[in-house]
Design a protein around this motif. Structure first.
Motif, PDB file in Angstrom:
ATOM      1  N   MET A  40       0.846  -1.196   0.000  1.00  0.00           N
ATOM      2  CA  MET A  40       0.000   0.000   0.000  1.00  0.00           C
ATOM      3  C   MET A  40       0.879   1.243   0.000  1.00  0.00           C
ATOM      4  SD  MET A  40      -3.276   0.490   2.464  1.00  0.00           S
ATOM      5  CE  MET A  40      -2.876   2.066   3.201  1.00  0.00           C
ATOM      6  N   ILE A  41       0.521   2.191  -0.821  1.00  0.00           N
ATOM      7  CA  ILE A  41       1.288   3.437  -0.850  1.00  0.00           C
ATOM      8  C   ILE A  41       0.802   4.342   0.269  1.00  0.00           C
ATOM      9  CG2 ILE A  41       1.832   5.511  -2.196  1.00  0.00           C
ATOM     10  CD1 ILE A  41       1.520   3.676  -4.716  1.00  0.00           C
ATOM     11  N   GLN A  42       1.724   4.746   1.124  1.00  0.00           N
ATOM     12  CA  GLN A  42       1.385   5.607   2.268  1.00  0.00           C
ATOM     13  C   GLN A  42       1.343   7.057   1.776  1.00  0.00           C
ATOM     14  OE1 GLN A  42       0.736   4.518   5.522  1.00  0.00           O
ATOM     15  NE2 GLN A  42       0.096   6.630   5.819  1.00  0.00           N
ATOM     16  N   TRP A  43       0.174   7.665   1.895  1.00  0.00           N
ATOM     17  CA  TRP A  43       0.074   9.063   1.492  1.00  0.00           C
ATOM     18  C   TRP A  43       0.776   9.920   2.522  1.00  0.00           C
ATOM     19  CZ3 TRP A  43      -2.218  13.625   3.454  1.00  0.00           C
ATOM     20  CH2 TRP A  43      -2.217  14.697   2.557  1.00  0.00           C
ATOM     21  N   GLU A  44       1.655  10.788   2.047  1.00  0.00           N
ATOM     22  CA  GLU A  44       2.356  11.671   2.972  1.00  0.00           C
ATOM     23  C   GLU A  44       1.853  13.088   2.809  1.00  0.00           C
ATOM     24  OE1 GLU A  44       6.392  11.370   3.768  1.00  0.00           O
ATOM     25  OE2 GLU A  44       6.420   9.175   3.766  1.00  0.00           O
ATOM     26  N   ARG A  45       1.620  13.713   3.939  1.00  0.00           N
ATOM     27  CA  ARG A  45       1.179  15.087   3.983  1.00  0.00           C
ATOM     28  C   ARG A  45       2.236  15.961   3.310  1.00  0.00           C
ATOM     29  NH1 ARG A  45      -2.187  18.135   7.112  1.00  0.00           N
ATOM     30  NH2 ARG A  45      -3.234  16.584   8.364  1.00  0.00           N
ATOM     31  N   PRO A  46       1.813  16.879   2.413  1.00  0.00           N
ATOM     32  CA  PRO A  46       2.818  17.758   1.786  1.00  0.00           C
ATOM     33  C   PRO A  46       3.574  18.540   2.863  1.00  0.00           C
ATOM     34  CG  PRO A  46       0.595  18.254   0.975  1.00  0.00           C
ATOM     35  CD  PRO A  46       0.462  17.147   1.974  1.00  0.00           C
ATOM     36  N   VAL A  47       4.837  18.784   2.586  1.00  0.00           N
ATOM     37  CA  VAL A  47       5.711  19.455   3.545  1.00  0.00           C
ATOM     38  C   VAL A  47       5.173  20.844   3.907  1.00  0.00           C
ATOM     39  CG1 VAL A  47       8.079  20.224   3.977  1.00  0.00           C
ATOM     40  CG2 VAL A  47       7.666  18.252   2.514  1.00  0.00           C
ATOM     41  N   PHE A  48       4.556  21.500   2.937  1.00  0.00           N
ATOM     42  CA  PHE A  48       4.115  22.888   3.135  1.00  0.00           C
ATOM     43  C   PHE A  48       2.706  22.991   3.715  1.00  0.00           C
ATOM     44  CE2 PHE A  48       1.505  22.284  -0.509  1.00  0.00           C
ATOM     45  CZ  PHE A  48       2.264  21.550  -1.408  1.00  0.00           C
ATOM     46  N   SER A  49       2.076  21.842   3.999  1.00  0.00           N
ATOM     47  CA  SER A  49       0.700  21.926   4.498  1.00  0.00           C
ATOM     48  C   SER A  49       0.669  22.544   5.892  1.00  0.00           C
ATOM     49  CB  SER A  49       0.040  20.553   4.510  1.00  0.00           C
ATOM     50  OG  SER A  49       0.470  19.832   5.627  1.00  0.00           O
ATOM     51  N   SER A  50      -0.412  23.209   6.181  1.00  0.00           N
ATOM     52  CA  SER A  50      -0.530  23.938   7.439  1.00  0.00           C
ATOM     53  C   SER A  50      -0.932  23.020   8.587  1.00  0.00           C
ATOM     54  CB  SER A  50      -1.568  25.036   7.253  1.00  0.00           C
ATOM     55  OG  SER A  50      -1.764  25.704   8.459  1.00  0.00           O
ATOM     56  N   PRO A  51      -0.357  23.244   9.793  1.00  0.00           N
ATOM     57  CA  PRO A  51      -0.757  22.425  10.942  1.00  0.00           C
ATOM     58  C   PRO A  51      -2.088  22.877  11.562  1.00  0.00           C
ATOM     59  CG  PRO A  51       0.947  23.965  11.604  1.00  0.00           C
ATOM     60  CD  PRO A  51       0.733  24.167  10.121  1.00  0.00           C
ATOM     61  N   PHE A  52      -2.730  23.880  10.946  1.00  0.00           N
ATOM     62  CA  PHE A  52      -3.987  24.370  11.519  1.00  0.00           C
ATOM     63  C   PHE A  52      -4.950  24.845  10.441  1.00  0.00           C
ATOM     64  CE2 PHE A  52      -1.302  28.054  10.949  1.00  0.00           C
ATOM     65  CZ  PHE A  52      -2.162  29.003  10.427  1.00  0.00           C
ATOM     66  N   PHE A  87     -12.624  29.911  15.047  1.00  0.00           N
ATOM     67  CA  PHE A  87     -12.379  28.473  15.170  1.00  0.00           C
ATOM     68  C   PHE A  87     -10.950  28.177  14.737  1.00  0.00           C
ATOM     69  CE2 PHE A  87     -16.912  28.691  15.132  1.00  0.00           C
ATOM     70  CZ  PHE A  87     -17.331  27.628  15.913  1.00  0.00           C
ATOM     71  N   LEU A  88     -10.179  27.617  15.655  1.00  0.00           N
ATOM     72  CA  LEU A  88      -8.801  27.232  15.362  1.00  0.00           C
ATOM     73  C   LEU A  88      -8.709  25.724  15.562  1.00  0.00           C
ATOM     74  CD1 LEU A  88      -5.799  27.801  14.787  1.00  0.00           C
ATOM     75  CD2 LEU A  88      -5.534  28.443  17.196  1.00  0.00           C
ATOM     76  N   VAL A  89      -8.606  24.996  14.463  1.00  0.00           N
ATOM     77  CA  VAL A  89      -8.578  23.539  14.513  1.00  0.00           C
ATOM     78  C   VAL A  89      -7.169  23.061  14.174  1.00  0.00           C
ATOM     79  CG1 VAL A  89      -9.531  21.395  13.548  1.00  0.00           C
ATOM     80  CG2 VAL A  89     -11.020  23.393  13.897  1.00  0.00           C
ATOM     81  N   LEU A  90      -6.541  22.415  15.139  1.00  0.00           N
ATOM     82  CA  LEU A  90      -5.185  21.924  14.952  1.00  0.00           C
ATOM     83  C   LEU A  90      -5.222  20.535  14.328  1.00  0.00           C
ATOM     84  CD1 LEU A  90      -3.697  23.150  18.344  1.00  0.00           C
ATOM     85  CD2 LEU A  90      -3.877  24.375  16.180  1.00  0.00           C
ATOM     86  N   GLN A  91      -4.308  20.288  13.422  1.00  0.00           N
ATOM     87  CA  GLN A  91      -4.309  19.029  12.677  1.00  0.00           C
ATOM     88  C   GLN A  91      -3.585  17.918  13.436  1.00  0.00           C
ATOM     89  OE1 GLN A  91      -6.187  18.899   9.848  1.00  0.00           O
ATOM     90  NE2 GLN A  91      -6.637  21.000  10.436  1.00  0.00           N
ATOM     91  N   PRO A  92      -4.219  16.728  13.543  1.00  0.00           N
ATOM     92  CA  PRO A  92      -3.586  15.614  14.245  1.00  0.00           C
ATOM     93  C   PRO A  92      -2.213  15.287  13.669  1.00  0.00           C
ATOM     94  CG  PRO A  92      -5.867  15.080  13.738  1.00  0.00           C
ATOM     95  CD  PRO A  92      -5.556  16.369  13.032  1.00  0.00           C
ATOM     96  N   GLY A  93      -1.259  15.042  14.548  1.00  0.00           N
ATOM     97  CA  GLY A  93       0.080  14.651  14.120  1.00  0.00           C
ATOM     98  C   GLY A  93       0.973  15.803  13.700  1.00  0.00           C
ATOM     99  N   ALA A  94       0.437  17.013  13.738  1.00  0.00           N
ATOM    100  CA  ALA A  94       1.221  18.169  13.290  1.00  0.00           C
ATOM    101  C   ALA A  94       1.991  18.801  14.443  1.00  0.00           C
ATOM    102  CB  ALA A  94       0.298  19.203  12.649  1.00  0.00           C
TER     103      ALA A  94
END
Length: 135
Positions: free
Chosen positions: A2-14, A24-31
């Motif tokens: 299975m190919i593991q999708w990786e979050r783009p490096v530049f994606s925002s943690p929130f 509303f400030l929603v923080l991203q899991p694992g960020a």
């Protein structure tokens, strides 16, 4: 395999938006929230809320990391403006972090930890009404 999708490096943690007077400030899991991310959050909050008094509904996932510098920055900014913060988390570790922040950092702004989304939202609505009464 299975190919593991990786979050783009530049994606925002929130994610951040304003709805019916509440931020509303929603923080991203694992960020990880780094200093530059925190500065961006602060810039956006200032742009979305000119009064500096809007309640913040902060959704905090369990496996989220905030660097110490970023944590202090958040305390200073919310303290300077007096944004009330509802810290919403369903995670035991997240809850410990919220309670620890409340006890140790002793924020100068209203800060409550919630495990139920509805309660957290109701509290931000109450804070909003207080702000409107006092303005």
């Amino acid at each position: 395999a299975m190919i593991q999708w990786e979050r783009p490096v530049f994606s925002s943690p929130f994610e951040l938006w304003k709805e019916e007077g509440v931020l509303f400030l929603v923080l991203q899991p694992g960020a990880t929230m780094k200093m530059q991310d925190m500065k961006e959050v602060i810039r956006l909050i200032a742009a979305l809320d000119r009064t500096g008094k809007a309640p913040v509904f902060l959704e905090y996932p369990g496996n989220f990391a905030v660097q110490p510098g970023a944590r202090d920055l958040l305390r200073r900014v919310c303290g300077a403006h007096g944004h009330p913060v509802a810290f919403y988390t369903t995670d035991a570790v997240g809850r410990q972090q919220g309670e620890y922040f409340k006890e140790v950092q002793r924020p100068a702004f209203p800060f409550r930890v919630f495990q139920l989304r509805d309660q957290a939202y109701a509290w931000t609505r109450e804070r909003l009404q207080l702000v409107e009464l006092l303005s």
